[in-house]
Design an enzyme around this catalytic site. Sequence first.
Site, PDB file in Angstrom:
ATOM      1  N   GLU A  18       0.855  -1.192   0.000  1.00 53.55           N
ATOM      2  CA  GLU A  18       0.000   0.000   0.000  1.00 53.55           C
ATOM      3  C   GLU A  18       0.889   1.239   0.000  1.00 53.55           C
ATOM      4  OE1 GLU A  18      -3.362   0.809   2.966  1.00 53.55           O
ATOM      5  OE2 GLU A  18      -2.005   2.479   3.348  1.00 53.55           O
ATOM      6  N   LYS A 274       7.962   3.863   1.838  1.00 54.01           N
ATOM      7  CA  LYS A 274       9.399   3.594   2.010  1.00 54.01           C
ATOM      8  C   LYS A 274       9.674   2.110   1.755  1.00 54.01           C
ATOM      9  CE  LYS A 274      10.803   7.624   3.733  1.00 54.01           C
ATOM     10  NZ  LYS A 274      10.703   8.506   2.601  1.00 54.01           N
TER      11      LYS A 274
HETATM   12  P1  FAD Z   1     -17.893   0.124   6.829  1.00 49.61           P
HETATM   13  O1  FAD Z   1     -17.692  -1.251   6.353  1.00 49.61           O
HETATM   14  O2  FAD Z   1     -19.055   0.879   6.311  1.00 49.61           O
HETATM   15  O3  FAD Z   1     -17.945   0.064   8.436  1.00 49.61           O
HETATM   16  C1  FAD Z   1     -17.900   1.225   9.230  1.00 49.61           C
HETATM   17  C2  FAD Z   1     -18.616   1.008  10.553  1.00 49.61           C
HETATM   18  O4  FAD Z   1     -20.019   0.891  10.341  1.00 49.61           O
HETATM   19  C3  FAD Z   1     -18.209  -0.276  11.304  1.00 49.61           C
HETATM   20  O5  FAD Z   1     -18.242   0.015  12.678  1.00 49.61           O
HETATM   21  C4  FAD Z   1     -19.292  -1.274  10.928  1.00 49.61           C
HETATM   22  O6  FAD Z   1     -19.508  -2.224  11.971  1.00 49.61           O
HETATM   23  C5  FAD Z   1     -20.516  -0.392  10.707  1.00 49.61           C
HETATM   24  N1  FAD Z   1     -21.351  -0.836   9.579  1.00 49.61           N
HETATM   25  C6  FAD Z   1     -20.929  -1.368   8.397  1.00 49.61           C
HETATM   26  N2  FAD Z   1     -21.990  -1.567   7.586  1.00 49.61           N
HETATM   27  C7  FAD Z   1     -23.091  -1.139   8.240  1.00 49.61           C
HETATM   28  C8  FAD Z   1     -24.473  -1.094   7.912  1.00 49.61           C
HETATM   29  N3  FAD Z   1     -24.931  -1.526   6.733  1.00 49.61           N
HETATM   30  N4  FAD Z   1     -25.333  -0.569   8.830  1.00 49.61           N
HETATM   31  C9  FAD Z   1     -24.885  -0.113  10.039  1.00 49.61           C
HETATM   32  N5  FAD Z   1     -23.576  -0.166  10.410  1.00 49.61           N
HETATM   33  C10 FAD Z   1     -22.685  -0.658   9.519  1.00 49.61           C
HETATM   34  N6  FAD Z   1      -9.593   5.434   4.849  1.00 49.61           N
HETATM   35  C11 FAD Z   1      -9.432   6.417   3.933  1.00 49.61           C
HETATM   36  O7  FAD Z   1      -9.932   7.541   4.114  1.00 49.61           O
HETATM   37  N7  FAD Z   1      -8.726   6.202   2.768  1.00 49.61           N
HETATM   38  C12 FAD Z   1      -8.170   4.989   2.492  1.00 49.61           C
HETATM   39  O8  FAD Z   1      -7.546   4.826   1.445  1.00 49.61           O
HETATM   40  C13 FAD Z   1      -8.305   3.927   3.452  1.00 49.61           C
HETATM   41  N8  FAD Z   1      -7.788   2.701   3.217  1.00 49.61           N
HETATM   42  C14 FAD Z   1      -7.991   1.682   4.130  1.00 49.61           C
HETATM   43  C15 FAD Z   1      -7.491   0.396   3.842  1.00 49.61           C
HETATM   44  C16 FAD Z   1      -7.675  -0.649   4.740  1.00 49.61           C
HETATM   45  C17 FAD Z   1      -7.140  -2.034   4.404  1.00 49.61           C
HETATM   46  C18 FAD Z   1      -8.367  -0.427   5.966  1.00 49.61           C
HETATM   47  C19 FAD Z   1      -8.542  -1.544   6.962  1.00 49.61           C
HETATM   48  C20 FAD Z   1      -8.872   0.838   6.244  1.00 49.61           C
HETATM   49  C21 FAD Z   1      -8.698   1.911   5.334  1.00 49.61           C
HETATM   50  N9  FAD Z   1      -9.218   3.194   5.570  1.00 49.61           N
HETATM   51  C22 FAD Z   1      -9.052   4.198   4.650  1.00 49.61           C
HETATM   52  C23 FAD Z   1      -9.931   3.485   6.845  1.00 49.61           C
HETATM   53  C24 FAD Z   1     -11.456   3.330   6.703  1.00 49.61           C
HETATM   54  O9  FAD Z   1     -11.947   4.280   5.774  1.00 49.61           O
HETATM   55  C25 FAD Z   1     -12.091   3.573   8.070  1.00 49.61           C
HETATM   56  O10 FAD Z   1     -11.760   2.535   8.960  1.00 49.61           O
HETATM   57  C26 FAD Z   1     -13.592   3.822   8.075  1.00 49.61           C
HETATM   58  O11 FAD Z   1     -13.954   4.364   9.340  1.00 49.61           O
HETATM   59  C27 FAD Z   1     -14.463   2.599   7.832  1.00 49.61           C
HETATM   60  O12 FAD Z   1     -14.469   2.209   6.518  1.00 49.61           O
HETATM   61  P2  FAD Z   1     -15.132   0.776   6.113  1.00 49.61           P
HETATM   62  O13 FAD Z   1     -15.077   0.656   4.662  1.00 49.61           O
HETATM   63  O14 FAD Z   1     -14.542  -0.304   6.920  1.00 49.61           O
HETATM   64  O15 FAD Z   1     -16.649   1.053   6.600  1.00 49.61           O
END
Ligand code: FAD
Length: 285
Positions: A18, A274
């Site tokens: 990444e 890095k």
């Molecule tokens: P979701 O899957 O939508 O989950 C978020 C929260 O809502 C969780 O607590 C979940 O339990 C809950 N939830 C999920 N679906 C529902 C539903 N249908 N109804 C009610 N509650 C629900 N952030 C960035 O800004 N840019 C990036 O490039 C980036 N890359 C990342 C890469 C990886 C591998 C990881 C692990 C994280 C990354 N993040 C990035 C961080 C991420 O955006 C945050 O953790 C964000 O708060 C949650 O995104 P998510 O897609 O997991 O959300």
Amino acid sequence: MKLKEIYSQGKKPVISYEVFPPKDDADGEKLKNLFEELNKLMVFNPSLISVTYGAGGSNRNESIEIIRRIKQELKIPPMPHFTCVSTSTKNISEYLKTIESFEVKNILALRGDVPKEGNVCHDFKHADELVQYIKSNTDLSVAVAGYPEGHKECESFEKDLFYLKQKTGKGADVIYTQMFFNNEHYFSFVEKCSKIGITQPVIPGILPVSSYNQLLKMADMCKVEIPQKMKTVLEKYQEDKDYTKKYAIEYAAQQCSELLQNGVKGLHFYTLNKAYAVSEILKYL
Ligand code: FAD
């Protein structure tokens, strides 16, 4: 190549990196450095390079430029991250058309962090809705994020897993995890995923930390455990930058080694742009 093929080719392990678009880079020097670092990592034969996306699309153009160059210059499949919170359906559709026009095949679909203030658009509330939209409107293969210690906002670990299953049920092919420093969380997470019928590969995200302060900051931000021994050593030697780096590399290498012994399909490295730490880990493996 699409995610499904990448993880079913029998390559062991599948190595992926990444990177993030550098900030404050008016003269393009940091971007140049990023590609020099990535070139050093090519020797380990990566199958995929993912590129982060700033909240609300703050670095959209920079992110697209890096994706284009990874594909055209390094000839490695790029995987753009994309966050849907505060983004209109129209913007999402335009973005997806742009990346498909570069023949990008994969995307990491995320909700992103909800902004504390500002203009929040509610077209998409969670990542599962974005997965569904991408699957219905493009030919992209989709990855999603998973949290071995639970997402920082989740009501409960079980609820978090339930929502992860919704994301895979709507068409995600692979799960990339948030970093963790205690492998037991990952093993337990994979077991629980399997118990509820998640069959997609769960690829561990590995972060070789570079300083004690960075470790504290990241662990606090993502709500992950810092094992006591790691904390004690890095706290004690925090002024000794060389030792800190060496210890963190050895720590991550041992984590990877144990993960590989337990049959993980791939390792996804948070490179922080890095090459050195990731190279040392991969040489050790
Ligand atoms: P979701 O899957 O939508 O989950 C978020 C929260 O809502 C969780 O607590 C979940 O339990 C809950 N939830 C999920 N679906 C529902 C539903 N249908 N109804 C009610 N509650 C629900 N952030 C960035 O800004 N840019 C990036 O490039 C980036 N890359 C990342 C890469 C990886 C591998 C990881 C692990 C994280 C990354 N993040 C990035 C961080 C991420 O955006 C945050 O953790 C964000 O708060 C949650 O995104 P998510 O897609 O997991 O959300």
